[in-house]
Design a protein around this motif. Structure first.
Motif, PDB file in Angstrom:
ATOM      1  N   ILE A  12     -10.104   1.899  -8.272  1.00 32.40           N
ATOM      2  CA  ILE A  12     -10.073   1.717  -9.724  1.00 32.40           C
ATOM      3  C   ILE A  12     -11.439   1.220 -10.180  1.00 32.40           C
ATOM      4  N   SER A  13     -11.785   1.515 -11.410  1.00 28.70           N
ATOM      5  CA  SER A  13     -13.140   1.211 -11.878  1.00 28.70           C
ATOM      6  C   SER A  13     -13.349  -0.276 -12.173  1.00 28.70           C
ATOM      7  N   THR A  14     -12.294  -0.970 -12.565  1.00 31.02           N
ATOM      8  CA  THR A  14     -12.435  -2.388 -12.889  1.00 31.02           C
ATOM      9  C   THR A  14     -11.085  -3.087 -12.781  1.00 31.02           C
ATOM     10  N   GLU A  15     -11.140  -4.392 -12.714  1.00 32.22           N
ATOM     11  CA  GLU A  15      -9.904  -5.170 -12.709  1.00 32.22           C
ATOM     12  C   GLU A  15      -9.182  -4.984 -14.042  1.00 32.22           C
ATOM     13  N   ASN A  16      -7.899  -5.291 -14.023  1.00 32.77           N
ATOM     14  CA  ASN A  16      -7.145  -5.263 -15.270  1.00 32.77           C
ATOM     15  C   ASN A  16      -6.096  -6.366 -15.229  1.00 32.77           C
ATOM     16  N   GLU A  17      -5.138  -6.317 -16.114  1.00 26.23           N
ATOM     17  CA  GLU A  17      -4.161  -7.400 -16.217  1.00 26.23           C
ATOM     18  C   GLU A  17      -3.288  -7.548 -14.984  1.00 26.23           C
ATOM     19  N   GLU A  43       2.049 -10.770 -16.332  1.00 26.35           N
ATOM     20  CA  GLU A  43       1.504  -9.561 -16.961  1.00 26.35           C
ATOM     21  C   GLU A  43       2.276  -8.320 -16.527  1.00 26.35           C
ATOM     22  N   ALA A  44       2.603  -8.228 -15.239  1.00 27.38           N
ATOM     23  CA  ALA A  44       3.383  -7.087 -14.764  1.00 27.38           C
ATOM     24  C   ALA A  44       4.742  -7.056 -15.456  1.00 27.38           C
ATOM     25  N   ASN A  45       5.358  -8.212 -15.600  1.00 28.95           N
ATOM     26  CA  ASN A  45       6.654  -8.299 -16.277  1.00 28.95           C
ATOM     27  C   ASN A  45       6.537  -7.853 -17.732  1.00 28.95           C
ATOM     28  N   LEU A  46       5.518  -8.302 -18.433  1.00 27.46           N
ATOM     29  CA  LEU A  46       5.319  -7.919 -19.830  1.00 27.46           C
ATOM     30  C   LEU A  46       5.109  -6.412 -19.984  1.00 27.46           C
ATOM     31  N   LYS A  47       4.511  -5.790 -18.970  1.00 25.59           N
ATOM     32  CA  LYS A  47       4.247  -4.352 -19.014  1.00 25.59           C
ATOM     33  C   LYS A  47       5.366  -3.544 -18.349  1.00 25.59           C
ATOM     34  N   LEU A  49       6.192  -3.458 -15.287  1.00 21.41           N
ATOM     35  CA  LEU A  49       5.719  -2.899 -14.025  1.00 21.41           C
ATOM     36  C   LEU A  49       6.363  -3.647 -12.861  1.00 21.41           C
ATOM     37  N   PRO A  50       6.629  -2.960 -11.764  1.00 21.77           N
ATOM     38  CA  PRO A  50       7.295  -3.615 -10.632  1.00 21.77           C
ATOM     39  C   PRO A  50       6.374  -4.495  -9.795  1.00 21.77           C
ATOM     40  N   THR A  51       5.051  -4.293  -9.899  1.00 21.61           N
ATOM     41  CA  THR A  51       4.125  -5.037  -9.049  1.00 21.61           C
ATOM     42  C   THR A  51       2.832  -5.376  -9.776  1.00 21.61           C
ATOM     43  N   ALA A  52       2.158  -6.360  -9.229  1.00 17.68           N
ATOM     44  CA  ALA A  52       0.785  -6.700  -9.604  1.00 17.68           C
ATOM     45  C   ALA A  52       0.067  -6.965  -8.286  1.00 17.68           C
ATOM     46  N   TRP A  53      -1.248  -6.939  -8.310  1.00 22.38           N
ATOM     47  CA  TRP A  53      -1.989  -7.033  -7.060  1.00 22.38           C
ATOM     48  C   TRP A  53      -3.116  -8.054  -7.142  1.00 22.38           C
ATOM     49  N   LEU A  54      -3.169  -8.931  -6.151  1.00 21.32           N
ATOM     50  CA  LEU A  54      -4.282  -9.837  -5.952  1.00 21.32           C
ATOM     51  C   LEU A  54      -4.872  -9.464  -4.604  1.00 21.32           C
ATOM     52  N   VAL A  55      -6.053  -8.867  -4.625  1.00 21.59           N
ATOM     53  CA  VAL A  55      -6.678  -8.381  -3.406  1.00 21.59           C
ATOM     54  C   VAL A  55      -7.752  -9.386  -2.994  1.00 21.59           C
ATOM     55  N   MET A  56      -7.535 -10.040  -1.869  1.00 21.01           N
ATOM     56  CA  MET A  56      -8.461 -11.065  -1.394  1.00 21.01           C
ATOM     57  C   MET A  56      -9.482 -10.439  -0.442  1.00 21.01           C
ATOM     58  N   GLY A  57     -10.688 -11.015  -0.447  1.00 28.48           N
ATOM     59  CA  GLY A  57     -11.742 -10.561   0.456  1.00 28.48           C
ATOM     60  C   GLY A  57     -12.539  -9.394  -0.091  1.00 28.48           C
TER      61      GLY A  57
END
Length: 61
Positions: A12-17, A43-47, A49-57
């Motif tokens: 993806i080009s940039t982070e989002n909610e 944010e996922a709940n408001l949209k 969406l079933p998931t949100a992602w925090l990618v570490m590293g």
């Protein structure tokens, strides 16, 4: 499957909610991680969406 998800997220080009990247050069406090999880899941709940992602590293610009 997991590798495909990670590849898709990295492309993806940039982070989002509901997708956030953290370089995590040092340890993160439990409070800070909790805040990220809470914000992303809200944010996922408001949209509806079933998931949100925090990618570490990963540093994303």
């Amino acid at each position: 499957m997991t590798e495909k998800i990670l590849d898709d997220l990295l492309n993806i080009s940039t982070e989002n909610e509901v997708v956030e990247f953290k370089e995590a050069k040092a340890q993160y406090s439990k409070e800070k991680l909790g805040e990220y999880f809470s914000a992303l899941s809200n944010e996922a709940n408001l949209k509806s969406l079933p998931t949100a992602w925090l990618v570490m590293g990963v540093k994303k610009r």
